[in-house]
Design a protein around this motif. Structure first.
Motif, PDB file in Angstrom:
ATOM      1  N   PHE A  82      28.835  45.908  78.938  1.00 52.71           N
ATOM      2  CA  PHE A  82      29.983  46.423  78.291  1.00 52.71           C
ATOM      3  C   PHE A  82      31.072  45.801  78.433  1.00 52.71           C
ATOM      4  N   ALA A 133      31.089  42.786  76.101  1.00 47.99           N
ATOM      5  CA  ALA A 133      31.003  43.036  74.574  1.00 47.99           C
ATOM      6  C   ALA A 133      32.482  43.571  74.480  1.00 47.99           C
ATOM      7  N   TYR A 134      33.210  44.263  75.351  1.00 45.06           N
ATOM      8  CA  TYR A 134      34.654  45.090  74.908  1.00 45.06           C
ATOM      9  C   TYR A 134      35.558  44.671  75.805  1.00 45.06           C
ATOM     10  N   ARG A 138      29.390  54.392  81.880  1.00 51.63           N
ATOM     11  CA  ARG A 138      29.386  53.427  80.959  1.00 51.63           C
ATOM     12  C   ARG A 138      29.657  52.000  81.564  1.00 51.63           C
ATOM     13  N   ASN A 170      27.274  57.637  70.139  1.00 52.21           N
ATOM     14  CA  ASN A 170      28.119  56.510  69.965  1.00 52.21           C
ATOM     15  C   ASN A 170      29.014  56.388  71.562  1.00 52.21           C
ATOM     16  N   TYR A 199      28.651  54.695  73.859  1.00 56.12           N
ATOM     17  CA  TYR A 199      29.023  53.359  74.455  1.00 56.12           C
ATOM     18  C   TYR A 199      30.096  52.705  73.973  1.00 56.12           C
ATOM     19  N   GLU A 200      30.457  53.053  72.647  1.00 52.95           N
ATOM     20  CA  GLU A 200      31.700  52.479  71.926  1.00 52.95           C
ATOM     21  C   GLU A 200      33.017  52.931  72.604  1.00 52.95           C
ATOM     22  N   VAL A 235      36.662  54.333  72.645  1.00 53.86           N
ATOM     23  CA  VAL A 235      37.489  55.186  71.589  1.00 53.86           C
ATOM     24  C   VAL A 235      38.833  55.472  72.016  1.00 53.86           C
TER      25      VAL A 235
END
Length: 465
Positions: A259, A262-263, A308, A426, A428-429, A431
């Motif tokens: 995670f 990626a972010y 997460r 979603n 995992y994304e 917000v």
């Protein structure tokens, strides 16, 4: 043919009579005062407990080797500790060695705990000593829970479980490690189970190892049970109460690392400052609720952050707890206020959509109370401006322990289902824009509070930092 039939009937009759006679004799011996404590009863007990005596002697031999090796072992067998808890603690009873009073309740497997200090090692000569005295053994190894983190996934390998078998008796040693959160943890056997392990247990059910477990640190005291010198928890009842609810879930550090890759990981001064404040508020809330005996779990965004990314979501700006409404106590609000957390709002009623919010500095602690309804669980929400009610539904869940910010806290065991209910597929994304009335997939309108009830069900308080 007739003679043969008569003989068969006679044999069946004699067999039946013999069984009835034997049952009567056993009952008579058990209930007659003249046989109580006598030599005859002692002989019967000795005959019935022959295997138990062997197990008792094997444990005594095992503890002799463990004592010489200075292994910090203590009894955690729930079946034995239950007898210890329920029996008199008089010296006379503990020294009664006429029969196996305590240890023979272990049903073939005696369970011991071993404190996994870094200075404690099972040296080859110690294991050789066990082997020379007829013990077969198998040891499972796995990650060191004191080293695993998002930053360092390459943890060392340490012993997790040990089995020692001699004749028909088994001693299961559960290695307990102290985690940063100041509690004791043990591994699950699971994938570490080798063919040798399966062969040694021979289908016997072990009391520990089905799941990872977490326990409060405890004081250990020496005692003597059935002639065997052992250490046991000073408060067996407190330890036994923890066992049914001890299941532990490790944060998925590999997932968290992916995670962050990626972010990104917010390391700005503002983010780090919030995480520090959030840790303080989490510790405050935990101390208050533990102090008044109210179970809680991390919920909503706090639970999502743990699941997460193994931490706190820096832009969330609050901490979220869940509590069963059945566990609510009227002392809860005063206890928080006494600890320095100011009541910010109070919505709903205890019987419907109850919700509390406290403030500590510039960090908010929201407490959502959960209700049970058939096959779902739910918590409520209230819009202060309109009195509209909302309902957030979840599939039924149970509670496990985990570790967050070096603290032992609860999470729903069925974490993914809980997260998906609240945040969707979603989850995992990241917000950053979230509307609590519309964004959650599990939210639904739940009516509106009558205006005449607003003074009771919508209470806002002036909080000044």
């Amino acid at each position: 043919m007739c003679v043969w039939r008569r003989k068969l009937r006679c044999f069946v009759f004699l067999l039946f009579a013999s069984i009835v006679s034997l049952i009567f004799q056993i009952w008579f011996i058990h209930s007659s005062p003249q046989f109580q404590g006598g030599a005859f009863q002692g002989m019967v007990k000795k005959w019935l407990n022959a295997d138990n005596s062997v197990a008792q002697e094997n444990l005594k031999l095992f503890m002799k080797h463990a004592s010489q090796a200075k292994l910090p072992l203590f009894l955690i067998d729930p079946l034995v500790l239950e007898v210890v808890r329920n029996s008199s603690t008089s010296t006379a009873e503990k020294k009664d060695l006429q029969h196996c009073r305590y240890l023979c309740n272990s049903l073939g497997v005696t369970t011991l705990g071993l404190l996994g200090d870094s200075n404690v090692k099972l040296k080859p000569e110690v294991l050789q000593g066990f082997h020379d005295d007829g013990f077969r053994y198998v040891i499972t190894k796995g990650h060191d829970p004191r080293l695993a983190s998002v930053e360092s996934l390459a943890s060392g390998m340490v012993p997790h479980h040990m089995l020692f078998r001699r004749q028909n008796s088994i001693i299961h040693v559960v290695v307990l490690y102290e985690r940063p959160g100041k509690f004791l943890w043990h591994a699950a056997v699971g994938s570490e189970m080798s063919p040798q392990w399966i062969e040694m247990t021979q289908g016997l059910e072990l009391q520990f190892g089905q799941y990872e477990g977490a326990y409060d640190k405890m004081e250990i005291v020496p005692t003597k049970l059935d002639g065997v010198k052992l250490n046991i928890p000073k408060d067996p009842a407190a330890f036994l109460r923890q066992i049914p609810h001890a299941r532990f879930l490790e944060c998925d550090h590999k997932q968290a690392k992916k995670f962050h890759a990626a972010y990104g990981s917010d390391q700005t001064p503002e983010a780090l400052e919030f995480v520090g404040k959030a840790k303080f508020v989490l510790s405050q809330g935990k101390a208050v609720l533990d102090g008044i005996g109210v179970r809680f779990w991390i919920s909503s965004g706090t639970c999502l952050g743990w699941y997460r990314q193994c931490g706190i979501i820096p832009h969330s700006k609050d901490i979220d707890f869940g509590i069963w409404i059945k566990d609510y106590k009227t002392t809860l609000i005063p206890a928080f206020q006494s600890a320095g957390l100011s009541l910010k709002h109070k919505f709903g009623k205890v019987e419907d959509s109850f919700e509390l919010s406290f403030q500590s500095g510039d960090v908010k602690l929201d407490i959502f109370f959960f209700y049970e309804d058939d096959d779902i669980m739910w918590n409520g929400g209230t819009q202060a401006r309109t009195g509209k009610k909302f309902k957030y539904t979840f599939p039924r869940f149970t509670l496990c322990w985990t570790e967050l910010l070096d603290m032992k806290v609860r999470v729903p065991c069925e974490t993914r289902a809980y997260i998906q209910a609240n945040y969707g597929a979603n989850w995992y994304e990241p917000v950053k824009e979230w509307d609590w009335k519309n964004s959650p997939p599990n939210v639904q309108p739940n009516g509106q509070w009558p205006e005449e009830e607003w003074p009771e069900v919508i209470q806002l308080f002036d909080v000044r930092n």
